[in-house]
Write a protein that holds these residues in place. Structure first.
Motif, PDB file in Angstrom:
ATOM      1  N   SER A   1      43.226  37.879  53.795  1.00 55.65           N
ATOM      2  CA  SER A   1      43.546  36.667  53.667  1.00 55.65           C
ATOM      3  C   SER A   1      44.140  36.182  52.014  1.00 55.65           C
ATOM      4  O   SER A   1      44.444  37.549  51.164  1.00 55.65           O
ATOM      5  N   GLU A   2      44.498  35.337  51.997  1.00 53.94           N
ATOM      6  CA  GLU A   2      44.807  35.147  50.243  1.00 53.94           C
ATOM      7  C   GLU A   2      44.103  35.483  48.958  1.00 53.94           C
ATOM      8  O   GLU A   2      44.440  36.379  48.200  1.00 53.94           O
ATOM      9  N   HIS A   3      42.538  35.447  49.591  1.00 50.57           N
ATOM     10  CA  HIS A   3      41.965  35.664  48.953  1.00 50.57           C
ATOM     11  C   HIS A   3      41.362  37.165  48.448  1.00 50.57           C
ATOM     12  O   HIS A   3      41.827  37.651  47.043  1.00 50.57           O
ATOM     13  N   GLU A   4      41.348  37.756  50.018  1.00 49.06           N
ATOM     14  CA  GLU A   4      41.332  39.117  49.831  1.00 49.06           C
ATOM     15  C   GLU A   4      42.653  40.204  50.010  1.00 49.06           C
ATOM     16  O   GLU A   4      42.539  41.143  48.857  1.00 49.06           O
ATOM     17  N   GLN A   5      43.988  39.456  50.121  1.00 52.24           N
ATOM     18  CA  GLN A   5      44.944  39.726  48.557  1.00 52.24           C
ATOM     19  C   GLN A   5      44.968  40.057  47.541  1.00 52.24           C
ATOM     20  O   GLN A   5      45.170  40.922  46.695  1.00 52.24           O
ATOM     21  N   ARG A   6      44.440  39.037  47.093  1.00 55.69           N
ATOM     22  CA  ARG A   6      44.011  39.025  45.839  1.00 55.69           C
ATOM     23  C   ARG A   6      43.318  39.522  44.459  1.00 55.69           C
ATOM     24  O   ARG A   6      43.196  40.228  43.746  1.00 55.69           O
TER      25      ARG A   6
ATOM     26  N   LEU B   1      42.355  43.191  46.322  1.00 61.15           N
ATOM     27  CA  LEU B   1      42.609  44.102  46.335  1.00 61.15           C
ATOM     28  C   LEU B   1      44.349  43.882  45.331  1.00 61.15           C
ATOM     29  O   LEU B   1      43.896  45.458  44.406  1.00 61.15           O
ATOM     30  N   ASP B   2      45.084  43.127  44.853  1.00 63.32           N
ATOM     31  CA  ASP B   2      45.854  43.372  43.702  1.00 63.32           C
ATOM     32  C   ASP B   2      45.160  43.002  42.467  1.00 63.32           C
ATOM     33  O   ASP B   2      45.883  44.050  41.981  1.00 63.32           O
ATOM     34  N   GLU B   3      44.241  43.077  42.387  1.00 66.20           N
ATOM     35  CA  GLU B   3      43.099  43.322  41.708  1.00 66.20           C
ATOM     36  C   GLU B   3      43.105  44.701  41.043  1.00 66.20           C
ATOM     37  O   GLU B   3      42.722  44.681  40.144  1.00 66.20           O
ATOM     38  N   MET B   4      42.468  44.703  42.183  1.00 65.91           N
ATOM     39  CA  MET B   4      41.879  46.493  42.168  1.00 65.91           C
ATOM     40  C   MET B   4      42.483  47.212  41.704  1.00 65.91           C
ATOM     41  O   MET B   4      42.604  48.043  40.948  1.00 65.91           O
ATOM     42  N   GLU B   5      43.986  47.262  41.894  1.00 66.84           N
ATOM     43  CA  GLU B   5      44.703  47.959  41.563  1.00 66.84           C
ATOM     44  C   GLU B   5      45.339  48.270  40.743  1.00 66.84           C
ATOM     45  O   GLU B   5      46.035  49.671  40.026  1.00 66.84           O
ATOM     46  N   ARG B   6      45.622  47.278  40.295  1.00 70.86           N
ATOM     47  CA  ARG B   6      46.045  46.521  38.954  1.00 70.86           C
ATOM     48  C   ARG B   6      44.628  47.305  37.490  1.00 70.86           C
ATOM     49  O   ARG B   6      44.773  48.586  36.934  1.00 70.86           O
TER      50      ARG B   6
ATOM     51  N   GLU C   1      32.168  52.567  35.708  1.00 79.92           N
ATOM     52  CA  GLU C   1      31.302  51.937  36.758  1.00 79.92           C
ATOM     53  C   GLU C   1      30.977  50.493  34.851  1.00 79.92           C
ATOM     54  O   GLU C   1      30.856  49.470  36.003  1.00 79.92           O
ATOM     55  N   ARG C   2      30.610  50.969  34.103  1.00 86.60           N
ATOM     56  CA  ARG C   2      31.082  49.720  32.933  1.00 86.60           C
ATOM     57  C   ARG C   2      31.711  48.148  33.637  1.00 86.60           C
ATOM     58  O   ARG C   2      31.947  47.510  33.146  1.00 86.60           O
ATOM     59  N   ARG C   3      32.604  49.347  33.092  1.00 87.27           N
ATOM     60  CA  ARG C   3      34.514  48.668  33.589  1.00 87.27           C
ATOM     61  C   ARG C   3      34.145  47.674  34.141  1.00 87.27           C
ATOM     62  O   ARG C   3      34.966  45.932  34.976  1.00 87.27           O
ATOM     63  N   TRP C   4      34.244  47.830  35.470  1.00 87.90           N
ATOM     64  CA  TRP C   4      33.384  47.728  36.927  1.00 87.90           C
ATOM     65  C   TRP C   4      32.461  46.174  36.859  1.00 87.90           C
ATOM     66  O   TRP C   4      33.394  45.556  37.695  1.00 87.90           O
ATOM     67  N   ASP C   5      32.120  47.036  36.561  1.00 87.80           N
ATOM     68  CA  ASP C   5      30.922  46.016  35.953  1.00 87.80           C
ATOM     69  C   ASP C   5      31.526  44.033  35.342  1.00 87.80           C
ATOM     70  O   ASP C   5      31.004  43.317  36.142  1.00 87.80           O
ATOM     71  N   GLN C   6      32.387  44.706  34.471  1.00 94.71           N
ATOM     72  CA  GLN C   6      32.093  43.604  33.766  1.00 94.71           C
ATOM     73  C   GLN C   6      33.522  42.974  34.451  1.00 94.71           C
ATOM     74  O   GLN C   6      33.483  41.961  34.010  1.00 94.71           O
ATOM     75  N   ARG C   7      34.515  43.275  35.359  1.00 93.08           N
ATOM     76  CA  ARG C   7      35.415  42.395  35.663  1.00 93.08           C
ATOM     77  C   ARG C   7      34.597  41.861  37.663  1.00 93.08           C
ATOM     78  O   ARG C   7      35.236  40.607  37.098  1.00 93.08           O
ATOM     79  N   MET C   8      33.917  42.351  37.495  1.00 84.98           N
ATOM     80  CA  MET C   8      33.021  41.681  38.431  1.00 84.98           C
ATOM     81  C   MET C   8      32.342  40.557  38.226  1.00 84.98           C
ATOM     82  O   MET C   8      32.143  38.919  39.280  1.00 84.98           O
ATOM     83  N   GLU C   9      31.857  40.539  36.446  1.00 84.78           N
ATOM     84  CA  GLU C   9      31.166  39.744  36.430  1.00 84.78           C
ATOM     85  C   GLU C   9      32.136  38.423  36.128  1.00 84.78           C
ATOM     86  O   GLU C   9      31.807  37.234  36.246  1.00 84.78           O
ATOM     87  N   GLY C  10      33.112  39.098  35.344  1.00 85.47           N
ATOM     88  CA  GLY C  10      34.248  38.146  34.582  1.00 85.47           C
ATOM     89  C   GLY C  10      34.575  37.172  36.209  1.00 85.47           C
ATOM     90  O   GLY C  10      35.081  35.912  35.659  1.00 85.47           O
ATOM     91  N   GLU C  11      34.861  37.584  37.691  1.00 81.55           N
ATOM     92  CA  GLU C  11      34.955  36.866  38.105  1.00 81.55           C
ATOM     93  C   GLU C  11      34.128  35.950  39.064  1.00 81.55           C
ATOM     94  O   GLU C  11      34.905  34.749  39.629  1.00 81.55           O
TER      95      GLU C  11
END
Length: 128
Positions: free
Chosen positions: A4-9, A11-16, A117-127
């Motif tokens: 889906s469009e949301h899943e694609q976005r 996935l792109d964010e995770m790759e970046r 792990e800390r960076r990942w948590d920060q990114r997930m909180e930002g979304e």
């Protein structure tokens, strides 16, 4: 199965994020040059040569334990050869890392997985 469009976005964010964190790891790994400690190197070579002598003597007299002791001495010599310099004159890198403050001290104490792990948590909180 199409994403889906949301899943694609997502996935792109995770790759970046992955490529960015990979670049950070590569920069951090190359920032500290390895300095040779010639004293440890010479002493280690002498210990390795002595260990080879003990190993050969153990084989010549057919004593297994003496051969193992010789191998342990050789191994200790190699560890001594590869040991890093623990003290010496200050370099520009030492001065800049000391003046960076508590943030640099905190990040140096964190392991790579903890930082990621800390960076990942920060990114997930930002979304959210």
């Amino acid at each position: 199965m199409a994403l889906s469009e949301h899943e694609q976005r997502l996935l792109d964010e995770m790759e970046r994020g992955f490529y960015q964190s990979e670049a950070d790891v590569l920069q951090a790994g190359s920032a500290e040059p390895r300095r040779l400690n010639y004293r440890s190197l010479v002493l280690g070579v002498i210990v390795v040569v002595a260990g080879i002598g003990v190993l050969v003597a153990g084989v010549a007299v057919q004593l297994l334990w003496l051969g193992l002791v010789g191998f342990a001495i050789m191994l200790g010599g190699v560890v001594l050869m590869l040991s890093r310099r623990s003290s010496g004159p200050l370099t520009v890198d030492d001065i800049t890392s000391a003046s960076a403050g508590p943030r640099a001290a905190k990040s140096s104490r964190e392991s790579l997985s903890e930082r990621m792990e800390r960076r990942w948590d920060q990114r997930m909180e930002g979304e959210r």
